[in-house]
Write an enzyme that holds these catalytic residues in place. Structure first.
Site, short mmCIF file in Angstrom:
data_model
loop_
_atom_site.label_atom_id
_atom_site.label_comp_id
_atom_site.label_asym_id
_atom_site.label_seq_id
_atom_site.Cartn_x
_atom_site.Cartn_y
_atom_site.Cartn_z
N HIS A 45 43.34 0.59 -15.47
CA HIS A 45 42.75 0.99 -14.18
C HIS A 45 41.57 0.11 -13.80
CE1 HIS A 45 41.41 4.67 -11.55
NE2 HIS A 45 41.12 3.51 -10.97
N HIS A 47 39.73 -2.28 -10.37
CA HIS A 47 39.70 -2.69 -8.96
C HIS A 47 39.23 -4.14 -8.91
CE1 HIS A 47 40.35 1.42 -7.52
NE2 HIS A 47 39.64 1.77 -8.58
N ARG A 49 39.53 -6.07 -6.09
CA ARG A 49 39.00 -6.32 -4.72
C ARG A 49 39.63 -7.52 -4.01
NH1 ARG A 49 37.17 -1.33 -5.05
NH2 ARG A 49 35.11 -1.08 -5.99
N ASP A 136 45.24 5.13 -5.75
CA ASP A 136 43.89 5.37 -6.28
C ASP A 136 42.80 4.89 -5.33
OD1 ASP A 136 41.96 6.12 -8.38
OD2 ASP A 136 41.48 4.00 -8.21
N HIS A 163 44.92 9.74 -8.50
CA HIS A 163 43.48 10.02 -8.48
C HIS A 163 43.41 11.51 -8.09
CE1 HIS A 163 39.32 9.05 -6.65
NE2 HIS A 163 39.59 10.24 -6.18
N HIS A 199 41.36 8.92 -14.47
CA HIS A 199 39.96 9.36 -14.66
C HIS A 199 39.76 10.89 -14.64
CE1 HIS A 199 40.10 9.38 -10.28
NE2 HIS A 199 39.99 8.10 -10.18
N ASN A 245 33.11 8.11 -8.36
CA ASN A 245 34.05 9.17 -8.04
C ASN A 245 35.24 9.11 -8.97
OD1 ASN A 245 34.99 11.33 -6.59
ND2 ASN A 245 36.09 10.09 -5.10
N ASP A 272 38.30 2.06 -14.87
CA ASP A 272 38.04 2.23 -13.43
C ASP A 272 36.98 1.23 -12.97
OD1 ASP A 272 38.19 3.09 -10.83
OD2 ASP A 272 37.29 5.06 -11.17
N HIS A 276 30.85 -3.57 -7.03
CA HIS A 276 30.30 -3.56 -5.67
C HIS A 276 29.12 -4.51 -5.62
CE1 HIS A 276 32.62 -0.25 -4.00
NE2 HIS A 276 32.33 0.51 -5.04
O1 DOR Z 1 34.17 5.42 -7.97
C1 DOR Z 1 35.24 5.02 -7.58
N1 DOR Z 1 35.38 3.77 -7.09
N2 DOR Z 1 36.29 5.82 -7.63
C2 DOR Z 1 37.48 5.49 -7.09
O2 DOR Z 1 38.38 6.25 -7.15
C3 DOR Z 1 37.63 4.22 -6.36
C4 DOR Z 1 36.67 3.22 -6.82
C5 DOR Z 1 36.54 2.05 -5.88
O3 DOR Z 1 37.55 1.52 -5.42
O4 DOR Z 1 35.39 1.63 -5.63
ZN ZN Z 2 40.17 6.84 -8.58
#
Ligand code: DOR
Ligand code: ZN
Length: 383
Positions: A45, A47, A49, A136, A163, A199, A245, A272, A276
């Protein structure tokens, strides 16, 4: 490279020191006394981007960061811009991933645009190389559509990763528990389907998962390092950097998750990884959800003090079993005793958003090797 005196991580724990060959080329021999050689970790899991937010991460920076974290195989979620909801987009990502230093696989979106309104084409996504389907980032679809989605994904041979969080109930524990209850009911009515819960964060979810597994349903579940190690108290210390989240919960929740992992009710640890840029992690109210995961995961997991066979199951074998992936020639050399300071500015990832910033951690990746090639840590001399 010959590695002398490394302990090897196996499914039944650590084996005695021995000599291993892990990399080709003219790498010098190393004395690996005190180190642990583990099959490469896999992260179900993440991301990355890409496309859409290169200020947060790209395939290239994400893969490099994962390698630094000891991951030799990661699965990228579909909540990109645009989302990975068609075979064409998936094919393009797969083409680009061939040049990466580690193995990166992709999920296809479960619904078009992740809006929860209409299902994507499971068979087409499978043919394009998707390893699972997932929306997700959100859980917008209702139970009826999830049931159809499970049927179609099952027919196409793809697991569905959810999710679990009913959007109308916000981010409270009940939103998760009710989403899981609903999803298990949908799973009960579908043949061939495999449902995976992402998660899992709250104690109330564990009993439902245990019961469904006990009834023989094809259900698997993951927890994150941060939900295992941190609690909501972290928000007072780190503010928006701890905003994620699902949210960090209570100490009782974290303990229940650890026990569920040891008992095998929860199958795997997945990061996860949600990078950012600093600009969107300043303000409590408006901050984006998500934490950097890759480069702090291994130390966080080792600090939990889990038995080594549980680490193997949660980080090596479990993720591959869930997605039917083979372990290839992938290794991570770990120094379980090395202490280090979390300095996000020196991360390989573009996401420096971690509440562990400035913390001293114990447990470090010394080297990561994929297909005989050192993809992280060649410069670090052991001995
Ligand atoms: O905290 C989170 N960030 N939870 C998620 O489900 C998505 C993720 C995101 O893409 O930033
Ligand atoms: Zn999620």
């Amino acid at each position: 490279m010959r590695l002398h005196h490394a302990r090897l991580l196996r499914s039944n724990g650590l084996s005695a020191p021995d000599t291993f060959y892990i990399a080709a080329g003219d790498e010098p021999d190393r004395d690996a006394r005190g180190l642990v050689l583990s099959p490469g970790w896999m992260d179900l899991h993440a991301h990355l981007r890409d496309p859409g937010a290169p200020q947060k991460e790209t395939l290239e920076t994400g893969a490099r960061s994962a390698a630094a974290g000891g991951f030799t195989h990661v699965v990228a979620m579909a909540n990109t811009d645009p989302p990975t909801d068609s075979a064409g987009r998936l094919t393009e990502l797969r083409r680009r991933s061939e040049a990466l230093p580690i193995k990166v696989d992709f999920v296809g979106a479960l619904t078009k645009g992740l809006t929860g309104d209409s299902l994507t084409d499971a068979r087409a996504l499978k043919s394009a190389g998707a390893v699972a389907l997932s929306d997700d980032g959100r859980h917008a679809l209702d139970a009826g559509l999830l049931e159809v989605g499970l049927w179609r994904a099952g027919g196409a041979g793809l697991p569905v990763l959810i999710h679990p969080q009913l959007e109308r109930l916000g981010t409270e524990p009940a939103a998760e528990v009710e989403a899981i209850r609903e999803a298990i009911e949908a799973l009960r009515r579908t043949a061939d389907a495999h449902l995976h819960l992402q998660h899992v964060s709250t104690q109330g979810s564990i009993g439902l998962i245990a019961a469904a597994k006990g009834a023989g349903l094809r259900l698997t579940a993951e927890v994150t390092p941060h939900h295992l190690a941190l609690t909501a108290a972290e928000l007072r210390i780190s503010g928006p950097l701890a905003k994620v989240n699902p949210p960090l919960r209570t100490a009782a929740d974290a303990i229940a998750l650890r026990e569920a992992l040891i008992d095998g009710i929860v199958d795997v640890i997945a990061t996860d990884h949600a990078p950012h840029e600093d600009a969107v992690k300043h303000d409590e109210e408006t901050a984006a959800y998500g934490l950097h995961g890759f480069e702090t995961a291994l130390a966080t997991v080792l600090t939990l003090g889990l038995p080594w066979e549980v680490v193997h199951r949660a980080c090596v074998a479990g993720p591959r079993r869930i997605l039917g992936q083979e372990l290839l020639d992938e290794w991570v050399l770990i120094d379980p005793d090395q202490e280090w300071l979390v300095e996000p500015e020196s991360f390989y990832s573009r996401g420096h958003n971690t509440p562990l910033k400035g913390r001293r951690m114990r447990g470090r990746v010394v080297m990561t090797v994929v297909g005989g090639k050192v993809v992280h840590g060649a410069e670090v001399a052991v001995a």
